[in-house]
Write a protein that holds these residues in place. Structure first.
Motif, PDB file in Angstrom:
ATOM      1  N   SER A 114       6.483  30.707 -68.274  1.00  0.00           N
ATOM      2  CA  SER A 114       5.233  30.919 -67.238  1.00  0.00           C
ATOM      3  C   SER A 114       6.323  29.292 -66.922  1.00  0.00           C
ATOM      4  O   SER A 114       6.550  28.269 -67.702  1.00  0.00           O
ATOM      5  CB  SER A 114       4.298  29.622 -68.055  1.00  0.00           C
ATOM      6  OG  SER A 114       4.248  29.215 -69.563  1.00  0.00           O
ATOM      7  N   ARG A 115       5.820  28.727 -65.751  1.00  0.00           N
ATOM      8  CA  ARG A 115       6.974  27.544 -65.100  1.00  0.00           C
ATOM      9  C   ARG A 115       5.868  26.143 -66.292  1.00  0.00           C
ATOM     10  O   ARG A 115       4.531  26.245 -66.052  1.00  0.00           O
ATOM     11  CB  ARG A 115       6.733  27.925 -64.051  1.00  0.00           C
ATOM     12  CG  ARG A 115       7.807  28.980 -63.603  1.00  0.00           C
ATOM     13  CD  ARG A 115       8.231  27.978 -62.419  1.00  0.00           C
ATOM     14  NE  ARG A 115       8.572  28.779 -61.762  1.00  0.00           N
ATOM     15  CZ  ARG A 115      10.635  28.910 -61.623  1.00  0.00           C
ATOM     16  NH1 ARG A 115      10.966  27.913 -61.689  1.00  0.00           N
ATOM     17  NH2 ARG A 115      10.817  30.184 -61.328  1.00  0.00           N
ATOM     18  N   VAL A 116       7.013  25.687 -66.209  1.00  0.00           N
ATOM     19  CA  VAL A 116       5.829  24.227 -66.771  1.00  0.00           C
ATOM     20  C   VAL A 116       6.545  23.008 -65.637  1.00  0.00           C
ATOM     21  O   VAL A 116       7.456  22.911 -65.261  1.00  0.00           O
ATOM     22  CB  VAL A 116       6.086  23.758 -67.938  1.00  0.00           C
ATOM     23  CG1 VAL A 116       5.430  22.288 -68.580  1.00  0.00           C
ATOM     24  CG2 VAL A 116       5.995  24.683 -69.354  1.00  0.00           C
ATOM     25  N   ASP A 117       5.436  22.264 -65.700  1.00  0.00           N
ATOM     26  CA  ASP A 117       5.849  21.008 -64.780  1.00  0.00           C
ATOM     27  C   ASP A 117       6.701  19.972 -65.826  1.00  0.00           C
ATOM     28  O   ASP A 117       5.817  19.182 -66.317  1.00  0.00           O
ATOM     29  CB  ASP A 117       4.627  20.388 -63.689  1.00  0.00           C
ATOM     30  CG  ASP A 117       4.789  19.044 -63.195  1.00  0.00           C
ATOM     31  OD1 ASP A 117       5.795  18.852 -63.048  1.00  0.00           O
ATOM     32  OD2 ASP A 117       4.003  18.550 -62.393  1.00  0.00           O
ATOM     33  N   VAL A 118       7.761  19.714 -65.597  1.00  0.00           N
ATOM     34  CA  VAL A 118       8.274  18.810 -66.679  1.00  0.00           C
ATOM     35  C   VAL A 118       8.218  17.470 -66.597  1.00  0.00           C
ATOM     36  O   VAL A 118       8.295  17.569 -67.238  1.00  0.00           O
ATOM     37  CB  VAL A 118       9.875  19.287 -66.465  1.00  0.00           C
ATOM     38  CG1 VAL A 118      10.065  21.228 -67.474  1.00  0.00           C
ATOM     39  CG2 VAL A 118      10.849  19.243 -64.923  1.00  0.00           C
ATOM     40  N   VAL A 119       8.125  17.241 -64.917  1.00  0.00           N
ATOM     41  CA  VAL A 119       7.522  15.733 -64.638  1.00  0.00           C
ATOM     42  C   VAL A 119       6.351  15.692 -65.376  1.00  0.00           C
ATOM     43  O   VAL A 119       6.701  14.894 -65.961  1.00  0.00           O
ATOM     44  CB  VAL A 119       7.758  15.658 -63.505  1.00  0.00           C
ATOM     45  CG1 VAL A 119       7.241  14.198 -63.286  1.00  0.00           C
ATOM     46  CG2 VAL A 119       8.979  15.685 -62.522  1.00  0.00           C
ATOM     47  N   GLN A 120       5.198  16.309 -65.534  1.00  0.00           N
ATOM     48  CA  GLN A 120       4.336  16.054 -66.021  1.00  0.00           C
ATOM     49  C   GLN A 120       4.391  16.989 -67.353  1.00  0.00           C
ATOM     50  O   GLN A 120       3.869  15.389 -68.433  1.00  0.00           O
ATOM     51  CB  GLN A 120       3.115  16.658 -65.526  1.00  0.00           C
ATOM     52  CG  GLN A 120       1.304  16.772 -65.561  1.00  0.00           C
ATOM     53  CD  GLN A 120       0.258  17.724 -65.972  1.00  0.00           C
ATOM     54  OE1 GLN A 120       1.381  19.040 -64.787  1.00  0.00           O
ATOM     55  NE2 GLN A 120      -0.422  17.273 -66.374  1.00  0.00           N
ATOM     56  N   VAL A 121       4.742  17.121 -67.903  1.00  0.00           N
ATOM     57  CA  VAL A 121       5.097  17.321 -69.768  1.00  0.00           C
ATOM     58  C   VAL A 121       6.011  15.698 -70.229  1.00  0.00           C
ATOM     59  O   VAL A 121       5.129  15.577 -71.142  1.00  0.00           O
ATOM     60  CB  VAL A 121       5.852  18.630 -70.044  1.00  0.00           C
ATOM     61  CG1 VAL A 121       5.965  18.239 -71.178  1.00  0.00           C
ATOM     62  CG2 VAL A 121       4.798  19.687 -69.242  1.00  0.00           C
ATOM     63  N   ALA A 122       6.751  15.192 -69.456  1.00  0.00           N
ATOM     64  CA  ALA A 122       7.590  14.181 -69.829  1.00  0.00           C
ATOM     65  C   ALA A 122       6.399  12.666 -69.663  1.00  0.00           C
ATOM     66  O   ALA A 122       7.453  11.667 -70.520  1.00  0.00           O
ATOM     67  CB  ALA A 122       9.173  14.213 -68.958  1.00  0.00           C
ATOM     68  N   SER A 123       5.727  12.906 -69.713  1.00  0.00           N
ATOM     69  CA  SER A 123       4.688  11.331 -68.993  1.00  0.00           C
ATOM     70  C   SER A 123       3.695  11.495 -70.185  1.00  0.00           C
ATOM     71  O   SER A 123       3.114  10.488 -70.189  1.00  0.00           O
ATOM     72  CB  SER A 123       4.329  11.402 -67.554  1.00  0.00           C
ATOM     73  OG  SER A 123       3.213  12.291 -67.400  1.00  0.00           O
ATOM     74  N   GLY A 124       4.151  12.871 -71.215  1.00  0.00           N
ATOM     75  CA  GLY A 124       3.448  12.962 -72.438  1.00  0.00           C
ATOM     76  C   GLY A 124       3.546  11.853 -72.580  1.00  0.00           C
ATOM     77  O   GLY A 124       4.348  11.171 -73.187  1.00  0.00           O
ATOM     78  N   TYR A 125       2.245  12.032 -74.711  1.00  0.00           N
ATOM     79  CA  TYR A 125       2.933  11.184 -75.804  1.00  0.00           C
ATOM     80  C   TYR A 125       3.212  12.222 -76.456  1.00  0.00           C
ATOM     81  O   TYR A 125       3.297  13.350 -76.783  1.00  0.00           O
ATOM     82  CB  TYR A 125       1.441  11.076 -76.263  1.00  0.00           C
ATOM     83  CG  TYR A 125       1.011   9.995 -74.686  1.00  0.00           C
ATOM     84  CD1 TYR A 125       0.879   8.999 -74.501  1.00  0.00           C
ATOM     85  CD2 TYR A 125      -0.348  11.294 -74.509  1.00  0.00           C
ATOM     86  CE1 TYR A 125       0.117   8.281 -73.588  1.00  0.00           C
ATOM     87  CE2 TYR A 125      -1.139  10.347 -73.494  1.00  0.00           C
ATOM     88  CZ  TYR A 125      -0.871   8.911 -73.297  1.00  0.00           C
ATOM     89  OH  TYR A 125      -1.240   8.515 -72.375  1.00  0.00           O
TER      90      TYR A 125
END
Length: 129
Positions: free
Chosen positions: A33-44
């Protein structure tokens, strides 16, 4: 180092809890599944969360995040808080859903909690391997 080993162990347990495609005998079916890597990278990052001091809305230090655990059944992440004690002695570990923590002013906050209210929660104990 201790936390890196624990995080790796949690990731391995999570990985082995799922069905792996078999190399021989049955057809492999992998669903990506595709993941929004920008959103994931802004996580903790877990490595930055573990060891963080937890404050209440009055900015009183009420504990420290000792560990993160992902529930095997519903995949909910729990923060294991270390409350009280001194230099690791006499601490009381409690589990709270990670979603109950907020990040405000670069601090982890647990609204409505005090050291005493956390100490009144059932003590968290690790399951034996």
């Amino acid at each position: 180092m201790k936390y890196a080993i624990i995080i790796c162990a949690v990731l391995l347990v999570t990985a082995f809890a799922t069905d792996f495609p078999r190399a021989q005998g049955t057809a492999q079916s992998i669903t990506a599944s595709r993941v929004d890597v920008v959103q994931v990278a802004s996580g903790y990052r877990a490595s930055k969360v573990i060891g963080s001091t937890v404050y209440n809305e009055s900015r009183d230090a009420i504990g420290t995040i000792d560990d993160l655990i992902v529930s095997p059944k519903d995949k909910v992440t729990y923060a294991i808080l270390s409350v009280g004690g001194f230099l690791g002695l006499g601490t009381h570990l409690v589990a709270v859903p990670f979603t109950s923590l907020q990040v405000a002013d670069k601090q982890m906050r647990l609204s409505g909690a005090t050291r005493d209210s956390l100490k009144a929660l059932p003590e968290f104990r690790y399951a034996l391997p």
